[in-house]
Design an enzyme around this catalytic site. Structure first.
Site, PDB file in Angstrom:
ATOM      1  N   HIS A 149     -17.759  18.044   6.236  1.00  0.00           N
ATOM      2  CA  HIS A 149     -17.931  16.771   5.516  1.00  0.00           C
ATOM      3  C   HIS A 149     -18.147  15.621   6.497  1.00  0.00           C
ATOM      4  O   HIS A 149     -17.873  15.753   7.690  1.00  0.00           O
ATOM      5  CB  HIS A 149     -16.701  16.471   4.655  1.00  0.00           C
ATOM      6  CG  HIS A 149     -16.701  17.218   3.349  1.00  0.00           C
ATOM      7  ND1 HIS A 149     -16.323  18.538   3.260  1.00  0.00           N
ATOM      8  CD2 HIS A 149     -17.063  16.839   2.092  1.00  0.00           C
ATOM      9  CE1 HIS A 149     -16.435  18.936   1.998  1.00  0.00           C
ATOM     10  NE2 HIS A 149     -16.881  17.931   1.279  1.00  0.00           N
ATOM     11  N   LYS A 153     -14.271  11.181   5.359  1.00  0.00           N
ATOM     12  CA  LYS A 153     -13.500  11.871   4.311  1.00  0.00           C
ATOM     13  C   LYS A 153     -12.022  11.878   4.684  1.00  0.00           C
ATOM     14  O   LYS A 153     -11.656  12.174   5.823  1.00  0.00           O
ATOM     15  CB  LYS A 153     -14.010  13.312   4.128  1.00  0.00           C
ATOM     16  CG  LYS A 153     -13.277  14.057   3.017  1.00  0.00           C
ATOM     17  CD  LYS A 153     -13.961  15.363   2.660  1.00  0.00           C
ATOM     18  CE  LYS A 153     -13.186  16.165   1.624  1.00  0.00           C
ATOM     19  NZ  LYS A 153     -12.988  15.449   0.351  1.00  0.00           N
TER      20      LYS A 153
HETATM   21  P1  NAP Z   1     -14.556   6.073  -0.706  1.00  0.00           P
HETATM   22  O1  NAP Z   1     -15.920   5.636  -0.319  1.00  0.00           O
HETATM   23  O2  NAP Z   1     -13.402   5.802   0.201  1.00  0.00           O
HETATM   24  O3  NAP Z   1     -14.271   5.433  -2.151  1.00  0.00           O
HETATM   25  C1  NAP Z   1     -13.014   5.380  -2.754  1.00  0.00           C
HETATM   26  C2  NAP Z   1     -12.877   3.974  -3.328  1.00  0.00           C
HETATM   27  O4  NAP Z   1     -11.732   3.938  -4.170  1.00  0.00           O
HETATM   28  C3  NAP Z   1     -12.691   2.931  -2.228  1.00  0.00           C
HETATM   29  O5  NAP Z   1     -13.501   1.796  -2.489  1.00  0.00           O
HETATM   30  C4  NAP Z   1     -11.211   2.620  -2.363  1.00  0.00           C
HETATM   31  O6  NAP Z   1     -10.891   1.335  -1.900  1.00  0.00           O
HETATM   32  C5  NAP Z   1     -11.046   2.733  -3.857  1.00  0.00           C
HETATM   33  N1  NAP Z   1      -9.662   2.774  -4.331  1.00  0.00           N
HETATM   34  C6  NAP Z   1      -8.532   3.115  -3.655  1.00  0.00           C
HETATM   35  N2  NAP Z   1      -7.461   2.972  -4.466  1.00  0.00           N
HETATM   36  C7  NAP Z   1      -7.930   2.549  -5.678  1.00  0.00           C
HETATM   37  C8  NAP Z   1      -7.310   2.202  -6.916  1.00  0.00           C
HETATM   38  N3  NAP Z   1      -5.967   2.249  -7.079  1.00  0.00           N
HETATM   39  N4  NAP Z   1      -8.087   1.818  -7.951  1.00  0.00           N
HETATM   40  C9  NAP Z   1      -9.414   1.752  -7.812  1.00  0.00           C
HETATM   41  N5  NAP Z   1     -10.064   2.015  -6.641  1.00  0.00           N
HETATM   42  C10 NAP Z   1      -9.321   2.424  -5.602  1.00  0.00           C
HETATM   43  O7  NAP Z   1     -14.538   7.642  -1.005  1.00  0.00           O
HETATM   44  P2  NAP Z   1     -15.713   8.561  -1.599  1.00  0.00           P
HETATM   45  O8  NAP Z   1     -16.468   9.185  -0.479  1.00  0.00           O
HETATM   46  O9  NAP Z   1     -16.445   7.802  -2.658  1.00  0.00           O
HETATM   47  O10 NAP Z   1     -14.844   9.718  -2.233  1.00  0.00           O
HETATM   48  C11 NAP Z   1     -13.921   9.439  -3.290  1.00  0.00           C
HETATM   49  C12 NAP Z   1     -13.253  10.711  -3.727  1.00  0.00           C
HETATM   50  O11 NAP Z   1     -14.233  11.565  -4.345  1.00  0.00           O
HETATM   51  C13 NAP Z   1     -12.635  11.548  -2.603  1.00  0.00           C
HETATM   52  O12 NAP Z   1     -11.426  12.129  -3.064  1.00  0.00           O
HETATM   53  C14 NAP Z   1     -13.673  12.629  -2.352  1.00  0.00           C
HETATM   54  O13 NAP Z   1     -13.104  13.801  -1.823  1.00  0.00           O
HETATM   55  C15 NAP Z   1     -14.177  12.850  -3.755  1.00  0.00           C
HETATM   56  N6  NAP Z   1     -15.503  13.449  -3.895  1.00  0.00           N
HETATM   57  C16 NAP Z   1     -15.658  14.280  -4.942  1.00  0.00           C
HETATM   58  C17 NAP Z   1     -16.882  14.840  -5.198  1.00  0.00           C
HETATM   59  C18 NAP Z   1     -17.032  15.717  -6.407  1.00  0.00           C
HETATM   60  O14 NAP Z   1     -18.147  16.217  -6.661  1.00  0.00           O
HETATM   61  N7  NAP Z   1     -15.980  15.946  -7.184  1.00  0.00           N
HETATM   62  C19 NAP Z   1     -17.974  14.549  -4.375  1.00  0.00           C
HETATM   63  C20 NAP Z   1     -17.790  13.688  -3.306  1.00  0.00           C
HETATM   64  C21 NAP Z   1     -16.544  13.119  -3.090  1.00  0.00           C
HETATM   65  P3  NAP Z   1     -10.328   1.214  -0.359  1.00  0.00           P
HETATM   66  O15 NAP Z   1     -11.476   1.636   0.511  1.00  0.00           O
HETATM   67  O16 NAP Z   1      -9.961  -0.210  -0.227  1.00  0.00           O
HETATM   68  O17 NAP Z   1      -9.159   2.162  -0.270  1.00  0.00           O
END
Ligand code: NAP
Length: 264
Positions: A149, A153
């Site tokens: 990844h 991540k």
């Molecule tokens: P990211 O860019 O860090 O986005 C997460 C966002 O959520 C950030 O803006 C974060 O803010 C925010 N956040 C944190 N606490 C929150 C709250 N209480 N309420 C609302 N927003 C909040 O991460 P990402 O790459 O998008 O990935 C997010 C998640 O999806 C991860 O767990 C990843 O493993 C997963 N994922 C899943 C798939 C799938 O197909 N299922 C695919 C890709 C990724 P801050 O930065 O200020 O903390």
């Protein structure tokens, strides 16, 4: 879901995945983003909608039908609790929730008579990889997983790798795999052999720029090897069709559903 567009609240809207969800939902005629929630970027405009930090106010004021959550595990569980209490269907892509969390969500779904979906991977190719891996493990029980990844991540191993290991452990004959390493084997550096998921399947996690999400499942057998591999090389086109499918099928879910495969 009737004639009206499905009302979608996005949590983690300012993140990498959440931003894509806002973009993808906004491009569809049969669904609309009614709220974008994130602790980051509060007050900023994302695709024509202002980010708010107050989930409970957004839930009560914008009356969404579904909440799409791509945040962090510590946030996802409270978000799911709030959504279910408001009878909003959570569609969760956030990885890192454990078995106890899943059990709580299952119970809350029953208590509030509202379904939920938790899917470790919304990419169809990854869902197929998991299915093929479970099938192959019946013939090749000795297996290790490498997941790769992007460098930002937070959790390791990936939710997809953990889910793949669980599906393999369920599918292969109990006791068929050779357990552990050779007698006398040792790790020169702690963790060199990766961590064990689903009890005994080794998972190795790579974090490097240049990846989005990749997984390789390697089966070893006498005189042969079988490798299954999936690569998500772009977030929008690889994950969003699965997210849109989940939004369209949300009302047909029954209780807690784990894995996109149940919607295909
Ligand atoms: P990211 O860019 O860090 O986005 C997460 C966002 O959520 C950030 O803006 C974060 O803010 C925010 N956040 C944190 N606490 C929150 C709250 N209480 N309420 C609302 N927003 C909040 O991460 P990402 O790459 O998008 O990935 C997010 C998640 O999806 C991860 O767990 C990843 O493993 C997963 N994922 C899943 C798939 C799938 O197909 N299922 C695919 C890709 C990724 P801050 O930065 O200020 O903390």
């Amino acid at each position: 879901m009737g004639g009206e567009p499905v009302r979608v609240l996005v949590t983690g809207a300012a993140g990498r995945m959440g931003h894509e969800v806002v973009r993808a939902v906004s491009a569809e005629a049969d669904m609309t983003v009614v709220a974008a929630v994130d602790v980051a970027a509060v007050g900023q405009d994302i695709g024509g909608i202002t980010v708010t930090g107050d989930l409970s106010a957004a839930l009560s004021q914008t009356r969404p039908e579904v909440m799409v959550d791509f945040t962090v595990p510590e946030a996802a569980l409270p978000n799911i609790r709030a959504a279910l209490a408001a009878r909003v269907i959570p569609l969760v892509g956030t990885t890192g929730l454990g078995p106890a969390d899943m059990e709580e969500v299952r119970r809350l779904c029953a208590d509030h008579q509202t379904p939920a979906l938790i899917a470790a991977n919304f990419a169809i190719g990854a869902v197929l990889l998991m299915r093929f891996a479970a099938e192959a493990s019946r013939y090749f029980p000795d297996v290790e997983i490498i997941e790769m990844h992007h460098e930002k991540k937070l959790d390791a191993p990936s939710g997809t790798a953990v889910r793949t290991a669980e599906l393999i452990a369920d599918a292969r004959e109990a006791g068929a795999a050779k357990r552990g390493d050779a007698p006398g084997a040792f790790e020169r550096f702690p963790g060199a052999r990766g961590g064990a998921a689903a009890g005994e399947i080794r998972v190795h996690s790579v974090r490097l720029p240049g990846y989005i999400a990749s997984e390789e499942v390697i089966f070893g057998g006498p005189g042969q090897r079988l490798s299954l591999r999936h690569d998500s090389i772009e977030r929008g086109s690889s994950f969003m069709p699965g997210v849109l499918l989940a939004i369209r099928r949300a009302r047909q879910l029954d209780g807690l559903v784990v894995g996109l495969e149940h919607l295909l």
